[in-house]
Each structure stands twice: as structure tokens, then as C-alpha cells.
Scaffold this motif. Structure first.
Motif, PDB file in Angstrom:
ATOM      1  N   GLN A 157      24.051 153.672 -29.944  1.00 36.58           N
ATOM      2  CA  GLN A 157      23.833 152.996 -28.672  1.00 36.58           C
ATOM      3  C   GLN A 157      23.162 151.643 -28.872  1.00 36.58           C
ATOM      4  N   GLY A 158      22.287 151.568 -29.866  1.00 38.31           N
ATOM      5  CA  GLY A 158      21.675 150.287 -30.161  1.00 38.31           C
ATOM      6  C   GLY A 158      22.703 149.257 -30.570  1.00 38.31           C
ATOM      7  N   LEU A 159      23.647 149.672 -31.410  1.00 37.30           N
ATOM      8  CA  LEU A 159      24.720 148.780 -31.817  1.00 37.30           C
ATOM      9  C   LEU A 159      25.573 148.342 -30.621  1.00 37.30           C
ATOM     10  N   ALA A 160      25.902 149.301 -29.774  1.00 37.89           N
ATOM     11  CA  ALA A 160      26.792 149.010 -28.651  1.00 37.89           C
ATOM     12  C   ALA A 160      26.110 148.183 -27.565  1.00 37.89           C
ATOM     13  N   ARG A 161      24.792 148.376 -27.369  1.00 36.13           N
ATOM     14  CA  ARG A 161      24.113 147.760 -26.230  1.00 36.13           C
ATOM     15  C   ARG A 161      23.195 146.606 -26.615  1.00 36.13           C
ATOM     16  N   GLY A 162      23.055 146.352 -27.896  1.00 40.17           N
ATOM     17  CA  GLY A 162      22.355 145.149 -28.304  1.00 40.17           C
ATOM     18  C   GLY A 162      20.854 145.267 -28.469  1.00 40.17           C
ATOM     19  N   PHE A 163      20.332 146.463 -28.723  1.00 40.26           N
ATOM     20  CA  PHE A 163      18.911 146.566 -29.043  1.00 40.26           C
ATOM     21  C   PHE A 163      18.772 147.175 -30.441  1.00 40.26           C
ATOM     22  N   GLY A 164      17.699 146.803 -31.120  1.00 36.20           N
ATOM     23  CA  GLY A 164      17.472 147.291 -32.470  1.00 36.20           C
ATOM     24  C   GLY A 164      16.998 148.734 -32.464  1.00 36.20           C
ATOM     25  N   VAL A 165      17.292 149.453 -33.524  1.00 36.23           N
ATOM     26  CA  VAL A 165      16.851 150.838 -33.675  1.00 36.23           C
ATOM     27  C   VAL A 165      16.317 151.036 -35.085  1.00 36.23           C
ATOM     28  N   THR A 166      15.107 151.593 -35.177  1.00 35.05           N
ATOM     29  CA  THR A 166      14.513 151.956 -36.457  1.00 35.05           C
ATOM     30  C   THR A 166      14.225 153.451 -36.445  1.00 35.05           C
ATOM     31  N   ILE A 167      14.735 154.165 -37.437  1.00 31.33           N
ATOM     32  CA  ILE A 167      14.463 155.591 -37.560  1.00 31.33           C
ATOM     33  C   ILE A 167      13.558 155.785 -38.772  1.00 31.33           C
ATOM     34  N   VAL A 168      12.387 156.347 -38.554  1.00 33.27           N
ATOM     35  CA  VAL A 168      11.423 156.570 -39.630  1.00 33.27           C
ATOM     36  C   VAL A 168      11.630 157.972 -40.190  1.00 33.27           C
ATOM     37  N   ASP A 169      11.807 158.067 -41.475  1.00 37.14           N
ATOM     38  CA  ASP A 169      12.125 159.328 -42.122  1.00 37.14           C
ATOM     39  C   ASP A 169      10.903 160.241 -42.186  1.00 37.14           C
ATOM     40  N   MET A 170      11.136 161.451 -42.655  1.00 37.87           N
ATOM     41  CA  MET A 170      10.094 162.480 -42.717  1.00 37.87           C
ATOM     42  C   MET A 170       8.907 162.012 -43.551  1.00 37.87           C
ATOM     43  N   ARG A 171       7.724 162.334 -43.080  1.00 37.55           N
ATOM     44  CA  ARG A 171       6.509 162.098 -43.865  1.00 37.55           C
ATOM     45  C   ARG A 171       6.089 163.441 -44.442  1.00 37.55           C
ATOM     46  N   ALA A 172       5.894 163.490 -45.732  1.00 34.37           N
ATOM     47  CA  ALA A 172       5.591 164.749 -46.411  1.00 34.37           C
ATOM     48  C   ALA A 172       4.196 164.717 -46.999  1.00 34.37           C
ATOM     49  N   ASP A 173       3.601 165.911 -47.147  1.00 31.71           N
ATOM     50  CA  ASP A 173       2.341 165.988 -47.880  1.00 31.71           C
ATOM     51  C   ASP A 173       2.647 166.116 -49.365  1.00 31.71           C
ATOM     52  N   ARG A 174       1.623 166.313 -50.166  1.00 32.81           N
ATOM     53  CA  ARG A 174       1.826 166.319 -51.616  1.00 32.81           C
ATOM     54  C   ARG A 174       2.631 167.514 -52.100  1.00 32.81           C
ATOM     55  N   SER A 175       2.739 168.544 -51.283  1.00 31.09           N
ATOM     56  CA  SER A 175       3.560 169.698 -51.648  1.00 31.09           C
ATOM     57  C   SER A 175       5.029 169.462 -51.328  1.00 31.09           C
ATOM     58  N   GLY A 176       5.324 168.391 -50.629  1.00 32.93           N
ATOM     59  CA  GLY A 176       6.689 168.095 -50.230  1.00 32.93           C
ATOM     60  C   GLY A 176       7.068 168.633 -48.866  1.00 32.93           C
ATOM     61  N   ASP A 177       6.143 169.344 -48.205  1.00 33.39           N
ATOM     62  CA  ASP A 177       6.413 169.884 -46.878  1.00 33.39           C
ATOM     63  C   ASP A 177       6.185 168.817 -45.813  1.00 33.39           C
ATOM     64  N   ALA A 178       6.954 168.885 -44.746  1.00 33.47           N
ATOM     65  CA  ALA A 178       6.842 167.902 -43.678  1.00 33.47           C
ATOM     66  C   ALA A 178       5.495 168.016 -42.967  1.00 33.47           C
ATOM     67  N   VAL A 179       4.897 166.877 -42.683  1.00 36.04           N
ATOM     68  CA  VAL A 179       3.715 166.841 -41.820  1.00 36.04           C
ATOM     69  C   VAL A 179       4.195 167.125 -40.404  1.00 36.04           C
ATOM     70  N   SER A 180       3.628 168.131 -39.753  1.00 38.58           N
ATOM     71  CA  SER A 180       4.118 168.504 -38.425  1.00 38.58           C
ATOM     72  C   SER A 180       2.990 169.016 -37.557  1.00 38.58           C
ATOM     73  N   SER A 181       3.174 168.870 -36.250  1.00 40.97           N
ATOM     74  CA  SER A 181       2.202 169.398 -35.295  1.00 40.97           C
ATOM     75  C   SER A 181       2.123 170.911 -35.381  1.00 40.97           C
ATOM     76  N   THR A 182       3.242 171.564 -35.659  1.00 36.96           N
ATOM     77  CA  THR A 182       3.253 173.025 -35.773  1.00 36.96           C
ATOM     78  C   THR A 182       2.328 173.483 -36.889  1.00 36.96           C
TER      79      THR A 182
END
Length: 343
Positions: free
Chosen positions: A163-188
Motif C-alpha cells: 500500500q505504501g508503494l501504491a499510495r506514495g508513503f514510505g514504509v519501514t518494517i523493523v525485524d524481530m529483536r532477540a535476546d542473547r538466547s535468540g528468543d524474541a523479546v515479547s510482552s508475553t
């Protein structure tokens, strides 16, 4: 469109705090004209943990580089609470706490939209058209890798990019942030750690000490009779914070920081009643009734217990205080963000 990875312990230098900050709760449209054309970071952001911080810091950096404002767009109440009201989510950062952290990160504004069944039923296309483009006139939109929006969660990161491409606004997707064990940092993970009394792991995932905000209310004055007067706060009913004793720092509205020890539970030596959060502040004798304070949790000392007599309870409280003083005297900020929160 940019996909930007973010890893635990690797983060950009924090931008300067904005000279003014706007927090809008369940605003009616249109939004203030000053927020149009902004860089918009969108998500639930409950916890404002290291993964969320990567998204928000990206928004601040992109906004500053473009001479624009950075706005955080979020939702109240938490969507899971709306869909399952019989089991409300254990909230880590309600509106006021989110706003406090957002300002410390360097955002210019935070907008909390009212999340209702009607709101959730709108299509992803309508959300983009009405909110991101219509209300914000967004210059760039930033989200985490797992953010979904619209009816049936059909608005995916890939959809947002298209939609960003089609409608003319930029889009940035930030990838997963992991701790030192490789597991995702999550609210859960953070919620579960706080429920289990695993405070240190929770704080590491957050990047700052978990804190609570509340108004000091009158209690039963039992602590005063024992030589440990307390400032009492009532936590939300959906709080599942582990009951027990904590080393804490209390922050007043004037910014002053005070060391103390806190107990959260049902007071089994007295009435075994509703849960209350009670803070004893070291070397302090001022009146706090009616004042809104923040309490940061620095260490979990022990679970709640019942003693044979009051002398046994007082002896344990003496030990708790000594242990808390030791923890607090050696504590250091977990991050630059924490320095800003309590500095």
C-alpha cells in the motif's frame, strides 16, 4: 520500503527529548494539524520493551533526518481485552506509562485510538485511507515485523508495504529483536516473568525497571504501628504481578527519587483482604496522600508469608529493608532510556 533488523544490545544513540510532547487519549478526528505529515510508528506497544523501542527509535531518527515530527500511534484498551473481556490482559504499560516512556525516547506525540469491536471490524484499506492518510497524512509508517491490523488481522506487513508503494508513503518494517538466547523479546515473555517473580529477566527484556503508576491512598495504618509507615497504591484488578516483597524506587511528581521496600499482597498477618501495593520509603516522613507517584521495581526479595507473631514479622521486615538497601545502593541504569525515565 526498508526492512531493518534490530538485535538485543545493539541500538542507535538516543535522540534528544522533544521540547514539547503531546499525548492524546481516544482523540476525535480530525487530529491537530501539527501532527500531519509525520513519521508514524504504529503498534500496540504494551510493555514498550526493547523490541518496541527499536521501532520507536527508528521513527525518531527518520523524523529528525527529514525535519518532521515522530508520532506513536497505539490503541486503548488492549485489543485482546476487547475480544476476551472475561480475561483482560495483564497490562504492562497503560496510556500514562506509555506516554512517559514515549517522551523519554524522543517522540513528539502519542495518539491512543479507542479500540472497539466496530473499530476492529474495518478493513485494512479503510484504516490506511481514513487514519494513516486521512488523519495523519503520514509521510512514513513504521511497524514491527509482527504487527497486523484491520478485520481478521488481514493487514500484514507485506500488505502495508504494498500500500505504501501504491499510495506514495514510505514504509519501514523493523525485524524481530532477540535476546542473547535468540528468543524474541515479547510482552508475553515479560508478563509471564513478572507473574513468576522473575523480575530481573523481565527488566532486562524491558530495558528499564518495570514501574507502576498510582495515587497514594489511605490504608489501615498497620505499617505505621510496626514502625514501617507505607504509601499505599491500588493496582488494576487485571494486574498479575507476583505477590511478595520488592526493592523499589519511588518517583514523585517533582522528579525526586526515593529508595524503599514494597509489599504486594493480601496482608496475611492482618486481614488477608484485597491485594494492596504498599511502599515503605527509607528515611522519609512527608505526606504523600493524594499524590500520583511512580514506583520502579529493582529486585524481588521473597514471596508473601505469614509469621507466628508480629515480632517475627518485624524481624523479617528489618531483613527485607537491609536487603533492599543493598540492592538499591549497587543498582545502575539498565540503559540510556532508564536514565532518562528517572533522571
Amino acid at each position: 520500503m526498508i526492512i531493518r533488523p534490530a538485535y538485543f544490545g545493539v541500538r542507535p544513540a538516543m535522540m534528544a527529548i522533544a521540547p514539547s510532547f503531546t499525548a492524546l487519549y481516544q482523540p476525535t478526528l480530525p487530529l491537530p494539524e501539527s501532527l500531519r505529515g509525520s513519521v508514524v510508528a504504529i503498534g500496540n506497544f504494551d510493555g514498550m520493551h526493547r523490541g518496541h523501542q527499536a521501532v520507536l527509535e527508528d521513527a525518531v531518527q527518520e523524523a529528525r533526518a527529514s525535519g518532521l515530527k515522530a508520532v506513536m500511534l497505539t490503541f486503548e484498551p488492549h485489543p485482546r481485552t476487547v475480544f476476551r473481556p472475561e480475561a483482560p490482559v495483564f497490562r504492562l504499560t497503560p496510556h500514562a506509562e506509555k506516554a512517559h516512556i514515549a517522551r523519554a525516547i524522543g517522540l513528539d506525540a502519542m495518539v491512543s485510538l479507542a479500540f472497539t469491536p466496530e473499530f476492529s471490524s474495518q478493513s485494512p484499506d479503510r484504516f490506511i485511507e481514513d487514519m494513516l492518510l486521512g488523519a495523519f497524512g503520514a509521510h512514513n509508517v513504521i511497524s514491527g515485523y509482527d504487527f497486523h491490523f484491520g478485520k481478521d488481522r488481514a493487514g500484514t506487513p507485506d500488505y502495508l508495504r504494498a500500500q505504501g508503494l501504491a499510495r506514495g508513503f514510505g514504509v519501514t518494517i523493523v525485524d524481530m529483536r532477540a535476546d542473547r538466547s535468540g528468543d524474541a523479546v515479547s510482552s508475553t515473555r515479560i508478563r509471564q516473568a513478572l507473574e513468576d517473580g522473575a523480575l530481573n529477566p523481565a527488566n532486562q527484556l524491558l530495558g528499564y525497571r518495570h514501574f507502576l503508576t498510582g495515587t497514594v491512598v489511605h490504608g489501615e495504618k498497620n505499617g505505621r504501628k510496626l514502625g514501617y509507615p507505607t504509601a499505599n497504591m491500588k493496582l488494576p484488578l487485571n494486574s498479575r504481578l507476583c505477590e511478595g516483597v520488592y526493592a523499589v524506587k519511588l518517583v514523585r511528581q517533582d522528579g525526586s527519587l526515593h529508595n524503599g521496600v514494597a509489599s504486594f499482597g493480601r496482608r496475611p498477618m492482618f486481614d488477608n483482604g484485597p491485594r494492596v501495593f504498599e511502599v515503605h520509603i527509607f528515611d522519609f516522613n512527608e505526606d504523600l496522600y493524594g499524590e500520583e507517584v511512580r514506583v520502579a521495581l529493582y529486585g524481588y526479595l521473597r514471596g508473601e508469608a505469614r509469621f507466628d507473631n508480629l515480632d517475627g514479622l518485624i524481624a523479617q521486615m528489618d531483613q527485607d529493608s537491609a536487603q533492599a538497601r543493598g540492592i538499591l545502593s549497587h543498582s545502575k541504569p539498565l540503559s540510556e532510556l532508564e536514565e532518562r525515565l528517572w533522571g
